[in-house]
Design an enzyme around this catalytic site. Structure first.
Site, PDB file in Angstrom:
ATOM      1  N   ASP A   1       1.253  -0.955   0.245  1.00  0.00           N
ATOM      2  CA  ASP A   1       0.091  -0.429   0.421  1.00  0.00           C
ATOM      3  C   ASP A   1       1.098   1.223  -0.079  1.00  0.00           C
ATOM      4  OD1 ASP A   1      -1.716   2.099   0.298  1.00  0.00           O
ATOM      5  OD2 ASP A   1      -3.142  -0.355   1.654  1.00  0.00           O
TER       6      ASP A   1
ATOM      7  N   HIS B   1       1.297   1.612  -3.480  1.00  0.00           N
ATOM      8  CA  HIS B   1       0.557   2.949  -3.849  1.00  0.00           C
ATOM      9  C   HIS B   1       0.774   3.938  -3.922  1.00  0.00           C
ATOM     10  CE1 HIS B   1      -3.088   0.099  -3.034  1.00  0.00           C
ATOM     11  NE2 HIS B   1      -2.035  -0.930  -3.908  1.00  0.00           N
TER      12      HIS B   1
END
Length: 249
Positions: free
Chosen positions: A109, A143
């Site tokens: 993430d 991300h």
């Protein structure tokens, strides 16, 4: 660590949470006997340094400092498989005076996500994230390289990101906020200097309709682009400065 002062965790040791061997990533937002744990968690701590540790395979965020101050994370290696959802690298949350230097991130993430709570938390405690320096780091995958939010109602101020290399992240600087985060805290004085990005999908993005998470995160009030009144729930963004940023590929 809870209510700990003057702590040094240093060495070439490894923390392997082995979360991939369990079922932590199946319906990962649903409580399964217990909520998913963090790799390292610090709350109400001060003068803490973590140096040289390799941490990986965590059920949730790798490192989460909360309501803490005077923190250093140096020369660390922080990794999770990209298929492991919501496994952020390092998330300072309502913290003051944080240095992140010489670290390598490769996670599932956001590499670094800076937070300061929901509006309810901000009204009760008003604890911003202040004075954070992020330098000489490698964000190899994730991300977002450096992310603000989406919980940022207490404010995020004086963030300096310098001499970092972003490679293959989805985003470079990513701001996530929405209606309901509020104007109690300001997002101000964010500086990017001497940054190199390679094969970053979107170097810079602001999403002020971030419709994720519990407590109304998917309500129409959050994501609609219709004109609504400006009030205490309207988020606010202040000054940003970018110098010597090179993006290729």
């Amino acid at each position: 660590c809870i209510n700990v002062d003057n702590l040094i965790i240093a060495g070439s040791g490894e923390i392997d949470e082995q979360a991939q061997l369990g079922d932590w990533y199946i319906n990962h937002r649903v409580k399964n006997i217990a909520w998913r744990g963090y790799g390292m968690y610090f709350t109400n701590c001060s003068n803490v340094s973590v140096i040289g540790i390799y941490i990986h395979n965590t059920p949730s965020w790798n490192i989460h400092p909360f309501f803490s101050c005077n923190l250093k994370f140096l020369n660390m290696r922080i990794e999770n498989n990209p298929n492991m959802p919501t496994t952020d690298g390092l998330d300072p949350d309502c913290c003051n005076n944080v240095l992140v230097a010489g670290c390598k991130f490769n996670v599932g993430d956001d590499c670094i996500a800076i937070k300061s709570g929901t509006l309810e938390l901000a009204k009760e405690f008003m604890r911003p994230c202040n004075n954070i320096t992020i330098r000489n780091n490698l964000m190899e995958a994730g991300h977002g390289g450096v992310v603000l939010g989406s919980e940022l109602s207490g404010g995020i101020n004086n963030i300096h990101v310098e001499k970092c290399l972003f490679k293959n992240t989805d985003r470079g600087l990513r701001i996530k906020t929405r209606r309901g985060r509020g104007r109690l805290g300001t997002i101000d004085n964010i500086v990017f200097n001497n940054i190199k990005m390679e094969n970053v999908l979107t170097p810079f993005v602001i999403n002020m309709y971030y419709n994720m998470g519990p407590a109304g995160g998917h309500d129409e009030y959050v994501w609609t682009t219709k004109k609504l009144p400006v009030d205490e729930k309207t988020p606010y963004l202040g000054k940003f400065k970018f110098t010597n940023v090179t993006c290729t590929g």
